[in-house]
Write an enzyme that holds these catalytic residues in place. Structure first.
Site, PDB file in Angstrom:
ATOM      1  N   ASP A  17     -39.523 -17.255 -10.579  1.00  0.00           N
ATOM      2  CA  ASP A  17     -38.937 -16.201 -11.409  1.00  0.00           C
ATOM      3  C   ASP A  17     -37.434 -16.166 -11.152  1.00  0.00           C
ATOM      4  OD1 ASP A  17     -38.080 -13.876 -12.600  1.00  0.00           O
ATOM      5  OD2 ASP A  17     -39.526 -12.579 -11.581  1.00  0.00           O
ATOM      6  N   ASN A  31     -30.295 -13.537 -26.876  1.00  0.00           N
ATOM      7  CA  ASN A  31     -30.097 -13.744 -28.317  1.00  0.00           C
ATOM      8  C   ASN A  31     -28.725 -13.170 -28.667  1.00  0.00           C
ATOM      9  OD1 ASN A  31     -30.418 -10.880 -29.114  1.00  0.00           O
ATOM     10  ND2 ASN A  31     -32.502 -11.220 -28.354  1.00  0.00           N
ATOM     11  N   GLY A  39     -39.329 -12.726 -23.167  1.00  0.00           N
ATOM     12  CA  GLY A  39     -39.182 -13.861 -22.264  1.00  0.00           C
ATOM     13  C   GLY A  39     -38.271 -13.565 -21.094  1.00  0.00           C
ATOM     14  N   ASP A  41     -35.128 -13.119 -21.010  1.00  0.00           N
ATOM     15  CA  ASP A  41     -34.166 -12.065 -21.359  1.00  0.00           C
ATOM     16  C   ASP A  41     -34.734 -10.686 -20.970  1.00  0.00           C
ATOM     17  OD1 ASP A  41     -31.978 -10.811 -22.507  1.00  0.00           O
ATOM     18  OD2 ASP A  41     -32.499 -11.304 -24.579  1.00  0.00           O
ATOM     19  N   SER A 130     -33.964 -22.032 -24.540  1.00  0.00           N
ATOM     20  CA  SER A 130     -34.512 -22.352 -25.876  1.00  0.00           C
ATOM     21  C   SER A 130     -35.937 -22.892 -25.872  1.00  0.00           C
ATOM     22  CB  SER A 130     -33.618 -23.341 -26.658  1.00  0.00           C
ATOM     23  OG  SER A 130     -32.478 -22.696 -27.170  1.00  0.00           O
ATOM     24  N   THR A 131     -36.537 -23.122 -24.697  1.00  0.00           N
ATOM     25  CA  THR A 131     -37.855 -23.790 -24.698  1.00  0.00           C
ATOM     26  C   THR A 131     -39.024 -22.815 -24.784  1.00  0.00           C
ATOM     27  OG1 THR A 131     -38.091 -23.808 -22.282  1.00  0.00           O
ATOM     28  CG2 THR A 131     -36.951 -25.686 -23.298  1.00  0.00           C
ATOM     29  N   GLY A 132     -38.746 -21.513 -24.920  1.00  0.00           N
ATOM     30  CA  GLY A 132     -39.821 -20.530 -25.070  1.00  0.00           C
ATOM     31  C   GLY A 132     -39.926 -20.115 -26.529  1.00  0.00           C
TER      32      GLY A 132
HETATM   33  P1  ADP Z   1     -35.702 -18.773 -25.633  1.00  0.00           P
HETATM   34  O1  ADP Z   1     -35.723 -17.654 -26.649  1.00  0.00           O
HETATM   35  O2  ADP Z   1     -34.305 -19.290 -25.351  1.00  0.00           O
HETATM   36  O3  ADP Z   1     -36.679 -19.855 -25.978  1.00  0.00           O
HETATM   37  P2  ADP Z   1     -37.506 -17.668 -23.597  1.00  0.00           P
HETATM   38  O4  ADP Z   1     -37.197 -16.578 -22.635  1.00  0.00           O
HETATM   39  O5  ADP Z   1     -38.555 -17.406 -24.630  1.00  0.00           O
HETATM   40  O6  ADP Z   1     -36.105 -18.068 -24.258  1.00  0.00           O
HETATM   41  O7  ADP Z   1     -37.931 -18.965 -22.809  1.00  0.00           O
HETATM   42  C1  ADP Z   1     -37.051 -19.787 -22.103  1.00  0.00           C
HETATM   43  C2  ADP Z   1     -37.784 -20.323 -20.888  1.00  0.00           C
HETATM   44  O8  ADP Z   1     -37.750 -19.329 -19.858  1.00  0.00           O
HETATM   45  C3  ADP Z   1     -39.254 -20.652 -21.104  1.00  0.00           C
HETATM   46  O9  ADP Z   1     -39.500 -21.931 -20.544  1.00  0.00           O
HETATM   47  C4  ADP Z   1     -39.987 -19.566 -20.346  1.00  0.00           C
HETATM   48  O10 ADP Z   1     -41.204 -20.047 -19.794  1.00  0.00           O
HETATM   49  C5  ADP Z   1     -39.008 -19.279 -19.225  1.00  0.00           C
HETATM   50  N1  ADP Z   1     -39.123 -17.971 -18.552  1.00  0.00           N
HETATM   51  C6  ADP Z   1     -39.658 -16.812 -18.992  1.00  0.00           C
HETATM   52  N2  ADP Z   1     -39.537 -15.847 -18.055  1.00  0.00           N
HETATM   53  C7  ADP Z   1     -38.900 -16.417 -16.991  1.00  0.00           C
HETATM   54  C8  ADP Z   1     -38.493 -15.959 -15.699  1.00  0.00           C
HETATM   55  N3  ADP Z   1     -38.708 -14.686 -15.295  1.00  0.00           N
HETATM   56  N4  ADP Z   1     -37.870 -16.842 -14.863  1.00  0.00           N
HETATM   57  C9  ADP Z   1     -37.646 -18.117 -15.249  1.00  0.00           C
HETATM   58  N5  ADP Z   1     -38.003 -18.598 -16.446  1.00  0.00           N
HETATM   59  C10 ADP Z   1     -38.631 -17.764 -17.296  1.00  0.00           C
END
Ligand code: ADP
Length: 180
Positions: A17, A31, A39, A41, A130-132
């Site tokens: 995390d 964003n 996510g 953010d 961007s990968t989520g």
């Molecule tokens: P985006 O909108 O840029 O795709 P996301 O937050 O949806 O952003 O995802 C970006 C990446 O961050 C994904 O691979 C997701 O699994 C990862 N992610 C989500 N929460 C956390 C966290 N607490 N710590 C690290 N990575 C995270």
């Protein structure tokens, strides 16, 4: 999964995390509104507390009334988190790869590293931007992220150390298999 050191120890691939990282900065995959989202953010704003959104509002009013452009990066406090700063950057939404996504994603890493270097930060931690929710294929994003960091570190002493923090061991594995 054990951490993996790349680029002479200056790039460390780890899992977990990102809100727990005690680096000079953690990067937020924000964003353009800078007003929080899902996510990573959402996790950063929840852990950091209200000080972050207050600073984001001021940045919107003073510098980016129309929102932070894709590929750009700005710094705020990290509030209650152990890191010192959050660097917010806006990754591209994946539209198939023919809309400048790679250049925009590369810019997110480069601009974030530039901001960190301007602040003389020793280390910085990135999520997989961007990968989520934004749908960028993880293998394609891995190549862009790695190349951008490698290019930057070749010509800059700071930050000394960059962490790529993957949320799951599976994502870290995809990264390592792709760049390896
Ligand atoms: P985006 O909108 O840029 O795709 P996301 O937050 O949806 O952003 O995802 C970006 C990446 O961050 C994904 O691979 C997701 O699994 C990862 N992610 C989500 N929460 C956390 C966290 N607490 N710590 C690290 N990575 C995270």
């Amino acid at each position: 999964m054990a951490d993996t050191e790349l680029l002479n120890g200056r790039l460390i691939v780890t899992t977990g995390d990102i809100t727990t990282m005690s680096t000079g900065a953690i990067v937020n995959a924000a964003n353009s509104s800078l007003m929080g989202g899902g996510g990573v953010d959402g996790a950063i704003h929840r852990s950091g507390g209200a000080a972050i959104i207050e600073e984001c509002k001021r940045i919107r009013q003073s510098r980016y009334p129309d929102g932070l452009p894709t590929g750009e990066a700005v710094m705020t406090t990290a509030g209650n988190m152990p890191a010192r700063h959050v660097i917010h950057t806006v990754g591209p939404v994946w539209h198939g790869g023919g809309s400048g996504e790679a250049e925009q994603l590369s810019s997110c890493y480069r601009r974030s590293l530039e901001v960190a270097a301007e602040l003389s930060l020793k280390d910085i931690a990135f999520p997989a931007i961007s990968t989520g929710i934004y749908g960028y294929p993880k293998d394609k994003a891995a190549l862009v992220a790695f190349a951008a960091v490698q290019d930057f570190l070749e010509s800059s002493e700071l930050p000394q150390t960059v962490y790529f923090v993957f949320y799951s061991p599976g994502d870290a594995r995809v990264f390592l298999d792709t760049i390896g």
